[in-house]
Design a protein around this motif. Structure first.
Motif, short mmCIF file in Angstrom:
data_model
loop_
_atom_site.label_atom_id
_atom_site.label_comp_id
_atom_site.label_asym_id
_atom_site.label_seq_id
_atom_site.Cartn_x
_atom_site.Cartn_y
_atom_site.Cartn_z
N ALA A 58 -3.94 19.93 -4.47
CA ALA A 58 -3.06 18.81 -4.78
C ALA A 58 -3.87 17.62 -5.30
CB ALA A 58 -2.28 18.41 -3.54
N ALA A 59 -3.27 16.91 -6.23
CA ALA A 59 -3.93 15.73 -6.78
C ALA A 59 -4.01 14.64 -5.73
CB ALA A 59 -3.17 15.23 -8.00
N SER A 60 -5.10 13.86 -5.76
CA SER A 60 -5.25 12.76 -4.82
C SER A 60 -4.23 11.68 -5.14
CB SER A 60 -6.66 12.17 -4.90
OG SER A 60 -7.62 13.14 -4.56
N PRO A 61 -3.68 11.06 -4.12
CA PRO A 61 -2.71 9.99 -4.38
C PRO A 61 -3.38 8.79 -5.03
CG PRO A 61 -3.31 10.04 -2.05
CD PRO A 61 -3.92 11.26 -2.67
N SER A 62 -2.65 8.10 -5.91
CA SER A 62 -3.21 6.90 -6.53
C SER A 62 -3.23 5.77 -5.51
CB SER A 62 -2.41 6.51 -7.77
OG SER A 62 -1.07 6.27 -7.43
N ILE A 63 -4.18 4.87 -5.69
CA ILE A 63 -4.39 3.77 -4.74
C ILE A 63 -4.10 2.45 -5.44
CG2 ILE A 63 -6.07 2.62 -3.26
CD1 ILE A 63 -5.30 5.46 -2.35
N LEU A 64 -3.36 1.59 -4.77
CA LEU A 64 -3.03 0.29 -5.33
C LEU A 64 -4.24 -0.64 -5.28
CD1 LEU A 64 0.47 -0.20 -3.67
CD2 LEU A 64 0.02 0.13 -6.10
N PRO A 65 -4.37 -1.53 -6.26
CA PRO A 65 -5.47 -2.50 -6.22
C PRO A 65 -5.27 -3.57 -5.15
CG PRO A 65 -4.04 -2.94 -8.09
CD PRO A 65 -3.58 -1.65 -7.49
N ASP A 66 -4.00 -3.85 -4.79
CA ASP A 66 -3.72 -4.86 -3.77
C ASP A 66 -3.87 -4.29 -2.37
OD1 ASP A 66 -2.70 -7.13 -5.49
OD2 ASP A 66 -1.32 -5.54 -6.11
N LYS A 67 -4.23 -5.15 -1.43
CA LYS A 67 -4.39 -4.75 -0.04
C LYS A 67 -3.43 -5.54 0.85
CE LYS A 67 -8.00 -2.37 -1.40
NZ LYS A 67 -7.90 -0.91 -1.56
N LEU A 68 -3.12 -4.98 2.02
CA LEU A 68 -2.36 -5.74 3.01
C LEU A 68 -3.26 -6.84 3.54
CD1 LEU A 68 -0.63 -2.81 4.95
CD2 LEU A 68 0.08 -3.95 2.84
N HIS A 69 -2.72 -8.03 3.71
CA HIS A 69 -3.60 -9.17 4.04
C HIS A 69 -4.32 -8.98 5.37
CE1 HIS A 69 -1.53 -11.56 7.23
NE2 HIS A 69 -0.41 -11.10 6.71
N GLU A 70 -3.70 -8.25 6.32
CA GLU A 70 -4.34 -8.06 7.62
C GLU A 70 -5.39 -6.95 7.60
OE1 GLU A 70 0.21 -8.23 8.41
OE2 GLU A 70 -1.15 -7.50 6.85
N TYR A 71 -5.30 -6.04 6.63
CA TYR A 71 -6.13 -4.83 6.64
C TYR A 71 -6.81 -4.62 5.28
CZ TYR A 71 -2.95 -4.22 10.56
OH TYR A 71 -2.23 -4.43 11.71
N PRO A 72 -7.68 -5.54 4.88
CA PRO A 72 -8.29 -5.44 3.54
C PRO A 72 -9.22 -4.25 3.37
CG PRO A 72 -9.32 -7.19 4.83
CD PRO A 72 -8.11 -6.74 5.61
N GLN A 73 -9.62 -3.61 4.48
CA GLN A 73 -10.53 -2.47 4.39
C GLN A 73 -9.78 -1.15 4.18
OE1 GLN A 73 -13.70 -3.33 4.20
NE2 GLN A 73 -12.99 -5.42 4.57
N HIS A 74 -8.45 -1.18 4.26
CA HIS A 74 -7.68 0.06 4.18
C HIS A 74 -6.97 0.18 2.84
CE1 HIS A 74 -8.10 1.30 8.44
NE2 HIS A 74 -8.30 0.01 8.61
N ASP A 75 -7.15 1.32 2.20
CA ASP A 75 -6.49 1.58 0.93
C ASP A 75 -4.98 1.74 1.12
OD1 ASP A 75 -8.81 1.53 -0.58
OD2 ASP A 75 -9.18 3.68 -0.37
#
Length: 437
Positions: free
Chosen positions: A2-19
């Motif tokens: 399966a193709a890897s899911p695309s990742i958004l450039p924006d992050k949740l403000h509380e969790y900037p280390q998590h894609d």
């Protein structure tokens, strides 16, 4: 493969280390459902209001209450299950924009990435919410989405006196969220208007907006002392200024309000700001600051009901269908109001070592109030001094896929009581939990 899911450039403000995964897929949903036997782990989503001061009972560590990127606004709300971004007016100084997907519920995936609950719902609504909730949501919103919001707000001072034109709310003000508060406290909520207040008096109050020291609207309202560990329901259209206690609140999935006073302990409110969150379909924009129109559309009968508190209080009652050996169960919010079955709240307390097979009629959000345990395969624990950026397993969502397995096993694996609170959506029960007499 399966193709890897695309990742958004924006992050949740509380969790900037998590894609943040961009959109759902059947494989991602299956991975999330299979990880904990259909129980999803949700993240704490925090928000601040520019016109409020945090009461600091959300159990964050001291440094996390005032993130350096929020321009001095403190965090006074934790959103647990909302499928749309909220709008608080706060600007993230790192981006110059509102915090990305502020308040919107996200699920932790087995790979340590996060995905919005709404994306998972849209992938397969019936697997997440079940046919009944899906059909209701589509009838109300025109799409499949979780039809209620679960959150906690916690302020040092009572928030501005306000009303919602369309949004109803239910409250659970409990001793777990308010440790050390005595049952004889004097934290009160202003509700409605005294019966002796005339239309002309209320109009004069509104017309004095910004003309003096204070328009005095809360002087026109009776104040009620809120009872810990009991529920309360608040119909739309009624003025209220909630107590300065940490409050667990559920409401229909929307956010709209009219602020009715021009001064609080947290500062002044401009007349334009009073109408900032009024939706056009509820209150015409060309009528903002037209005080005569506001008073003409105001529901005096609902606001001056002498039996308002008696009708809308919900003293906790035993939930016999969920109680058992070592398991205490109570309905905190129950019964019909505004003509039908709205949201309901259940609290389970399991003694150390106790175990129960939980099978409600509807998927449900839950959060942890005390102790350590297991819900399905998801291990949960109550935490203190949580830090922004770290993930804590306290909040979960029991999906229809979990219920289709037969039941969800809940076990207390700690040395103190395990306390869990469950939030149910509208029409979750074939028979409404006991209506108040």
């Amino acid at each position: 493969m399966a193709a890897s899911p695309s990742i958004l450039p924006d992050k949740l403000h509380e969790y900037p280390q998590h894609d943040v995964i961009d959109g759902g897929s059947a494989s991602i949903l299956d991975d999330c459902l299979n990880q904990n036997n259909g129980v999803l782990q949700l993240l704490h989503r925090y928000a601040g209001r520019t016109f409020c001061t945090p009461g600091k009972r959300l159990r964050l560590d001291e440094k996390s209450y005032y993130p350096d990127y929020m321009g001095g606004t403190g965090l006074d709300e934790v959103w647990m299950c909302c499928t749309v971004p909220i709008v608080t007016g706060v600007i993230d100084t790192r981006t110059g924009k509102a915090p990305f997907r502020e308040g919107e519920a996200h699920v932790l995936t087995p790979g340590g990435q996060v995905i919005s609950l709404q994306d998972l719902i849209e992938t397969n609504p019936e697997a997440v919410m079940g046919e009944k909730v899906t059909a209701f949501a589509k009838s109300l919103f025109g799409k499949a989405t979780w039809p209620i919001v679960s959150k906690k707000f916690d302020n040092l001072n009572p928030i501005p006196h306000h009303l919602h034109w369309a949004k109803w709310e239910v409250y659970d003000i409990n001793s777990f969220d308010n440790p050390g508060v005595s049952p004889s406290h004097y934290h009160t909520t202003a509700m409605g208007l005294y019966s002796f207040v005339t239309k002309d008096q209320f109009l004069a109050c509104m017309k004095s907006w910004g003309q003096g020291d204070y328009n005095g609207v809360r002087h026109l309202s009776p104040h009620t002392m809120m009872q810990l560990d009991n529920g309360f329901v608040m119909p739309n259209g009624v003025l209220h200024s909630p107590t300065n206690l940490c409050t667990h609140e559920l409401h229909v999935t929307m956010d709209e309000h009219f602020l009715a006073e021009d001064l609080t302990l947290d500062g002044r409110i401009g007349a334009a700001d009073a109408f900032y969150a009024c939706r056009e379909q509820d209150y015409p924009k060309d009528k903002h600051e037209d005080w005569e129109y506001l008073v003409d559309t105001f529901d005096f009968k609902a606001n001056q009901d002498p039996d308002f508190v008696a009708k809308n209080s919900r003293p906790a009652i035993t939930a016999e269908e969920f109680a058992g050996e070592g398991v205490d169960a109570k309905w905190i919010v129950y019964g019909d109001f505004l003509g039908d079955q709205k949201a309901s709240i259940l609290r389970l307390t399991l003694a150390p070592g106790a175990k129960t097979h939980f099978h409600p009629e509807s998927p449900t959000l839950f959060h942890t109030n005390r102790g350590r345990g297991r819900v399905g395969k998801l291990q949960v624990q109550y935490y203190q001094d949580m830090k922004l950026g770290e993930i804590y397993p306290e909040i979960g969502f029991i999906t229809q896929a979990a219920l289709n397995r037969g039941s969800v096993e809940i076990e207390n694996i700690g040395t103190e009581p395990l306390v869990l609170t469950f939030d149910f959506p509208q029409h979750a029960h074939s028979q409404t939990p006991c209506s108040p007499s």
